[in-house]
Design a protein around this motif. Structure first.
Motif, short mmCIF file in Angstrom:
data_model
loop_
_atom_site.label_atom_id
_atom_site.label_comp_id
_atom_site.label_asym_id
_atom_site.label_seq_id
_atom_site.Cartn_x
_atom_site.Cartn_y
_atom_site.Cartn_z
N MET A 1 0.85 -1.17 0.00
CA MET A 1 0.00 0.00 0.00
C MET A 1 0.89 1.24 0.00
O MET A 1 1.89 1.29 0.71
N VAL A 2 0.50 2.21 -0.76
CA VAL A 2 1.23 3.47 -0.82
C VAL A 2 0.31 4.56 -0.31
O VAL A 2 -0.85 4.64 -0.69
N ILE A 3 0.83 5.39 0.59
CA ILE A 3 0.05 6.48 1.16
C ILE A 3 0.71 7.80 0.80
O ILE A 3 1.91 7.97 1.00
N GLN A 4 -0.07 8.72 0.26
CA GLN A 4 0.42 10.05 -0.07
C GLN A 4 0.09 10.97 1.10
O GLN A 4 -1.07 11.10 1.49
N LEU A 5 1.10 11.59 1.68
CA LEU A 5 0.90 12.52 2.79
C LEU A 5 1.11 13.94 2.30
O LEU A 5 2.01 14.19 1.50
N ASN A 6 0.29 14.85 2.83
CA ASN A 6 0.57 16.25 2.47
C ASN A 6 1.82 16.70 3.23
O ASN A 6 2.27 16.05 4.18
N SER A 7 2.40 17.79 2.81
CA SER A 7 3.70 18.21 3.35
C SER A 7 3.65 18.50 4.84
O SER A 7 4.61 18.22 5.56
N GLU A 8 2.53 19.04 5.32
CA GLU A 8 2.42 19.37 6.74
C GLU A 8 2.45 18.10 7.59
O GLU A 8 3.18 18.02 8.58
N ILE A 9 1.68 17.09 7.20
CA ILE A 9 1.65 15.84 7.95
C ILE A 9 3.00 15.13 7.86
O ILE A 9 3.51 14.61 8.85
N GLU A 10 3.58 15.14 6.68
CA GLU A 10 4.88 14.48 6.51
C GLU A 10 5.95 15.16 7.36
O GLU A 10 6.78 14.50 7.98
N GLN A 11 5.90 16.47 7.43
CA GLN A 11 6.87 17.21 8.25
C GLN A 11 6.71 16.86 9.73
O GLN A 11 7.70 16.62 10.43
N LYS A 12 5.46 16.82 10.21
CA LYS A 12 5.21 16.46 11.60
C LYS A 12 5.67 15.03 11.88
O LYS A 12 6.27 14.75 12.93
#
Length: 68
Positions: A1-12
């Motif tokens: 499974m591949v999950i795309q995170l927005n930049s804010e969530i990925e940064q946190k």
């Protein structure tokens, strides 16, 4: 499974992973487990509310049962 995170969530997620020295996967899995538990509880509660055969208590009965 591949999950795309927005930049804010990925940064946190990167920040927490760095601070705790735990892999990002750990936090994603924990968050998913917690969400699935919560949504399962919501579904169960909705089913109980709609169950015409459910047992109910009056407020006085509940107070007696809880010794309040």
């Amino acid at each position: 499974m591949v999950i795309q995170l927005n930049s804010e969530i990925e940064q946190k997620l990167n920040q927490i992973s760095s601070i705790t020295h735990k892999p990002k996967d750990y936090f994603v899995l924990e968050a998913l487990k917690n969400y699935l538990e919560d949504i399962t509880d919501v579904i169960e509660a909705k089913q109980r509310v709609n169950d015409r055969n459910r047992e109910t208590l009056s407020l006085d009965e509940l107070k007696r049962e809880l010794n309040v």
